[in-house]
Design an enzyme around this catalytic site. Structure first.
Site, PDB file in Angstrom:
ATOM      1  N   HIS A  25     -11.115  -6.200   7.841  1.00 47.78           N
ATOM      2  CA  HIS A  25     -12.012  -5.856   6.438  1.00 47.78           C
ATOM      3  C   HIS A  25     -13.068  -5.045   6.856  1.00 47.78           C
ATOM      4  O   HIS A  25     -13.911  -4.728   5.839  1.00 47.78           O
ATOM      5  CB  HIS A  25     -12.245  -7.369   5.918  1.00 47.78           C
ATOM      6  CG  HIS A  25     -10.935  -7.988   5.286  1.00 47.78           C
ATOM      7  ND1 HIS A  25     -10.625  -8.955   6.128  1.00 47.78           N
ATOM      8  CD2 HIS A  25     -10.344  -7.949   4.276  1.00 47.78           C
ATOM      9  CE1 HIS A  25      -9.609  -9.688   5.673  1.00 47.78           C
ATOM     10  NE2 HIS A  25      -9.544  -9.038   4.369  1.00 47.78           N
ATOM     11  N   GLU A  32       0.849  -1.265   0.114  1.00 47.05           N
ATOM     12  CA  GLU A  32      -0.021   0.181   0.107  1.00 47.05           C
ATOM     13  C   GLU A  32       0.822   1.179  -0.141  1.00 47.05           C
ATOM     14  O   GLU A  32       0.516   2.118  -0.616  1.00 47.05           O
ATOM     15  CB  GLU A  32      -0.976  -0.120   1.305  1.00 47.05           C
ATOM     16  CG  GLU A  32      -1.941  -0.969   0.994  1.00 47.05           C
ATOM     17  CD  GLU A  32      -1.694  -2.334   1.376  1.00 47.05           C
ATOM     18  OE1 GLU A  32      -2.556  -3.250   0.752  1.00 47.05           O
ATOM     19  OE2 GLU A  32      -0.663  -2.600   1.656  1.00 47.05           O
TER      20      GLU A  32
END
Length: 338
Positions: free
Chosen positions: A129, A60
């Site tokens: 998540h 990321e």
């Protein structure tokens, strides 16, 4: 107009932005051949090629850092972070580089990066998540923070974000990606339903950043919220039998203070709701703003309905989620006070 769910509206926004402007590029994990884990980029690589829809490694910090470099050199990158929970390895790039670039260079340089990422619970994704970290990003000066609640806004706001010369973090509430949840908002909907949520123009259009939306007009109290909880607020107000004015903030930063102020001055009562944890949550800033701007108009204390101050609890997802029962109780508390 076409019937679209939020995924289709987001895909349409990127498709049309790429068609209109060859400097728009998309990058992220699985965004190309696979079309994204939620299919938001489905078909874009086939249409625009691997040089404009770029499959990135699982890194990321690298995705966001690369996007910053692309933006400085004249492109308009749309970087996807697969889940908002994964954004933290790239957080330093956002805070120390992207947010400060224009200011520290006296506008000599800027990087028009849009960071898309699905947020929130509703798909039984567990702790890694399901987080809602929007409050962290609204605290960072130099970036805009957006979270739509419906397909029409999602497309128009995303196009505006891509057009913006300032960086935008664009949160997409995954519980309403595929359409509205059926029945009781305290219960999950059908996560992979193709049921459309609303009508969306097929043409290119924008929704302005920094402008809230009055979803429903009312005169008994104001409910200020965003994302998935806009729909919960509508159901809760009906269940409580209260004529509430429901405001969808849409752009969390910059905040449309004028719309909030006008509503609370009219109704005299206010409830703030969001899915993220309560302490230092974005709702605290909303409460403070209303208190500062509307103190002499308030007829009751401002109420907050939020998630718990815990890591996202997989086993208790629907108890954690601020559903209709908790929001209805909050509405009644505001109406009975004062």
């Amino acid at each position: 107009m076409a019937q679209m769910n939020m995924i289709q509206a987001i895909n349409s926004a990127m498709d049309q932005a790429m068609a209109n402007d060859p400097s728009v590029v998309v990058l992220g994990e699985d965004v190309g051949y696979f079309g994204g884990v939620f299919r938001c980029t489905d078909g874009l690589q086939k249409k625009y090629g691997e040089h404009r829809v770029i499959d990135a490694p699982i890194a990321e910090g690298g995705i966001i850092g690369t996007a910053i470099g692309l933006g400085v050199n004249g492109l308009r990158p749309v970087a996807e972070i697969q889940f908002a929970d994964y954004i933290y390895p790239g957080f330093d790039q956002v805070v120390s580089e992207l947010a400060r670039l224009r200011y520290r260079s006296d506008s000599t340089f800027y990087s028009p990066v849009t960071i898309r990422t699905p947020c929130g619970g509703g798909i039984r994704g567990g702790q890694t998540h399901s987080q809602s970290p929007e409050g962290i990003f609204t605290h960072v000066s130099g970036i805009k923070t957006v979270m739509p609640s419906n397909p029409f806004d999602a497309k128009g706001l995303l196009i505006s974000a891509i057009e913006s010369n300032d960086p935008v973090v664009f949160f997409e509430p995954k519980r309403i990606y595929n359409g509205p949840f059926d029945g009781d908002p305290d219960k999950p909907g059908i996560p992979w339903s193709s049921h459309p949520l609303g009508e969306v123009p097929e043409d290119y259009y924008t929704v302005p950043l920094g402008k809230a939306s009055i979803v429903e007009e009312g005169d008994e109290m104001t409910i200020i919220t965003y994302g998935t909880l806009v729909h919960v607020a509508q159901a809760s107000a009906r269940a409580a039998g209260v004529n509430a004015e429901i405001i969808d903030v849409r752009t969390l930063m910059p905040l449309d203070v004028d719309t909030l102020k006008a509503s609370v001055e009219k109704t005299g009562r206010c409830l703030v709701a969001h899915e993220a944890t309560r302490f230092c949550g974005y709702g605290a800033e909303l409460v403070a703003t209303v208190q500062e701007e509307c103190f002499w108009c308030l007829e009751a204390p401002i109420e907050r309905v939020t998630g718990w101050d815990t890591p996202y609890p997989h086993a208790f997802e629907w108890q954690y989620f601020p559903g209709q029962k908790r929001m209805t109780a909050g509405i009644r508390k505001v109406m009975e006070a004062g």
